[in-house]
Design a protein around this motif. Structure first.
Motif, PDB file in Angstrom:
ATOM      1  N   UNK A 172       0.629   7.879   8.444  1.00  0.00           N
ATOM      2  CA  UNK A 172      -0.168   8.427   7.022  1.00  0.00           C
ATOM      3  C   UNK A 172       0.726   7.703   6.074  1.00  0.00           C
ATOM      4  N   UNK A 173       0.526   8.440   5.290  1.00  0.00           N
ATOM      5  CA  UNK A 173       2.011   8.406   4.136  1.00  0.00           C
ATOM      6  C   UNK A 173       2.916   9.007   4.819  1.00  0.00           C
ATOM      7  N   UNK A 174       4.207   8.871   4.032  1.00  0.00           N
ATOM      8  CA  UNK A 174       4.728  10.398   4.088  1.00  0.00           C
ATOM      9  C   UNK A 174       4.574  11.061   3.156  1.00  0.00           C
ATOM     10  N   UNK A 175       5.465  12.589   2.836  1.00  0.00           N
ATOM     11  CA  UNK A 175       4.703  12.955   1.376  1.00  0.00           C
ATOM     12  C   UNK A 175       4.868  12.877   0.453  1.00  0.00           C
ATOM     13  N   UNK A 176       5.771  11.628   0.515  1.00  0.00           N
ATOM     14  CA  UNK A 176       6.577  11.375  -0.837  1.00  0.00           C
ATOM     15  C   UNK A 176       5.584  10.037  -0.687  1.00  0.00           C
ATOM     16  N   UNK A 177       4.614   9.391  -1.064  1.00  0.00           N
ATOM     17  CA  UNK A 177       3.108   8.676  -0.621  1.00  0.00           C
ATOM     18  C   UNK A 177       3.514   7.619  -1.077  1.00  0.00           C
ATOM     19  N   UNK A 178       4.021   7.172  -2.631  1.00  0.00           N
ATOM     20  CA  UNK A 178       4.565   6.657  -3.228  1.00  0.00           C
ATOM     21  C   UNK A 178       6.075   5.852  -2.221  1.00  0.00           C
ATOM     22  N   UNK A 179       5.733   6.192  -1.892  1.00  0.00           N
ATOM     23  CA  UNK A 179       7.835   6.066  -0.522  1.00  0.00           C
ATOM     24  C   UNK A 179       7.238   4.397   0.810  1.00  0.00           C
ATOM     25  N   UNK A 180       5.772   4.549   0.675  1.00  0.00           N
ATOM     26  CA  UNK A 180       5.464   4.222   2.262  1.00  0.00           C
ATOM     27  C   UNK A 180       5.955   2.456   2.212  1.00  0.00           C
ATOM     28  N   UNK A 181       5.901   2.451   1.128  1.00  0.00           N
ATOM     29  CA  UNK A 181       6.152   0.806   0.446  1.00  0.00           C
ATOM     30  C   UNK A 181       8.102   0.939   1.095  1.00  0.00           C
ATOM     31  N   UNK A 182       8.243   1.576   1.054  1.00  0.00           N
ATOM     32  CA  UNK A 182      10.013   1.327   1.421  1.00  0.00           C
ATOM     33  C   UNK A 182      10.242   1.636   3.603  1.00  0.00           C
ATOM     34  N   UNK A 183       9.293   2.227   3.434  1.00  0.00           N
ATOM     35  CA  UNK A 183       8.746   2.746   4.875  1.00  0.00           C
ATOM     36  C   UNK A 183       8.835   1.284   5.793  1.00  0.00           C
ATOM     37  N   UNK A 184       7.746   0.632   5.290  1.00  0.00           N
ATOM     38  CA  UNK A 184       7.263  -0.797   5.793  1.00  0.00           C
ATOM     39  C   UNK A 184       8.547  -1.510   4.800  1.00  0.00           C
TER      40      UNK A 184
END
Length: 357
Positions: free
Chosen positions: A148-160
């Protein structure tokens, strides 16, 4: 080779989409926590229209645009070799992986701290287990967002984005041999919502690849400028229909296709912006703070929204609208000021937090 004008126009696009990202995250006017809900979903038509127009309309161009620019910049001036690719990946570890881990660990520490305070714990503990109750094996998922999302959810963009960079050689191979069928297939999966994978996101694959294709073929992202005025005119009615029928079954097709037109319009608008010296100077100055604002606006925005919805009477017709419009703007302004202070007083810490930006 990126010419000077194109480089300048890309820099103008660093900050405005970040404003959009913050407003996307301010969209919901009711916040659910473990003991109930704060805020209201009983909105008047004007508030509802403006909120959808900004957060679900205009602002939604931001993420595809960032993926597009990321793909283009990764492959611009790219001469393929194992050494070149390794050097690019090493650079991205500093600019992406380090801040990704920094902000997720900081957010994890924040949640663990507030959950340890009985008066605050209910507001920062949803349906999942408390941080201190998580098994050790779950911390990787919390920090990285494997399920799911990381705990800093907006960092899904950086992860992807990091995943897409690791897949860059495969993407380049596909684009060189079957660019049009590949992009068309991903586009159809995107607009129909049929993408079979969680990581990377379908929009990321589509627009990162589109930016990469421009770079691989020696074109800049502004080569469609001649269609820019038409894109601006076409986008306005698409946006209006998108907002008015945003809950309709067909909206996903209209909305996501409209984002492509919106991106063309956004890219084109950097051209007339260059004619306004003060606007250009302001956007360039603010651009240096863009990543910091992106990284630090949550959970700050969430905390301030919870305080506002808890302590400000919401009975007046446009109170919710005022909170929605003003609070994100105050967060952005505050973080820009913080960035300036940190740049002068703690440049090494700021460099760590922003990947040297």
């Amino acid at each position: 080779m990126i010419d000077e004008t194109s480089s300048l126009r890309l820099k103008l696009l660093r900050f405005p989409p970040i404003i959009g990202v913050v407003y996307i995250h301010a969209y919901f006017t009711a916040i659910t926590f473990s003991h109930g809900t704060i805020g209201t979903e009983d909105l008047n038509p004007v508030t509802g229209f403006i909120r959808v127009l900004v957060s679900q309309g205009l602002a939604r161009v931001a993420v595809p645009l960032f993926f597009l620019m990321s793909g283009y910049l990764f492959f611009a001036n790219f001469r393929w070799s194992q050494q070149t690719f390794a050097r690019k990946v090493t650079t991205r570890m500093r600019t992406l992986l380090v801040p990704f881990l920094f902000w997720n660990m900081t957010t994890l520490l924040f949640y663990a701290t507030v959950q340890a305070i009985p008066a605050l714990a209910p507001y920062f503990s949803g349906p999942t287990a408390l941080i201190r109750e998580l098994p050790l094996s779950d911390y990787a998922n919390v920090l990285i967002g494997l399920k799911g999302y990381p705990i800093a959810y907006h960092f899904w963009f950086i992860r992807d984005l990091m995943v897409l960079i690791l897949l860059a050689p495969l993407i380049a191979l596909i684009l060189r041999s079957a660019a049009l069928p590949f992009l068309l297939a991903v586009y159809l999966l995107w607009v129909t919502g049929k993408w079979p994978m969680y990581i990377p996101d379908c929009a990321g694959v589509l627009f990162f690849s589109a930016g990469a294709l421009c770079a691989l073929r020696g074109r800049d992202l502004f080569f469609l400028d001649r269609y820019g005025p038409a894109a601006c005119l076409i986008y306005l009615p698409i946006l209006l229909v998108d907002v008015l029928w945003h809950t309709a079954w067909f909206n996903i097709y209209l909305h996501r296709t409209g984002l492509i037109v919106g991106m063309l319009a956004a890219l084109y608008l950097t051209r007339p912006a260059l004619n306004h010296k003060r606007l250009t100077q302001a956007l360039l100055a603010l651009g240096s703070a863009s990543f910091f604002v992106y990284a630090a606006h949550e959970p700050l925005l969430m905390v301030l929204r919870m305080l506002a919805y808890s302590h400000i009477p919401l009975d007046a017709p446009y109170t919710v609208l005022a909170i929605y419009l003003i609070l994100p703007a105050l967060v952005i302004a505050f973080l820009v000021l913080c960035h300036g202070v940190l740049r002068r007083t703690c440049p090494r810490l700021l460099g760590l937090a922003t990947g040297g930006r």
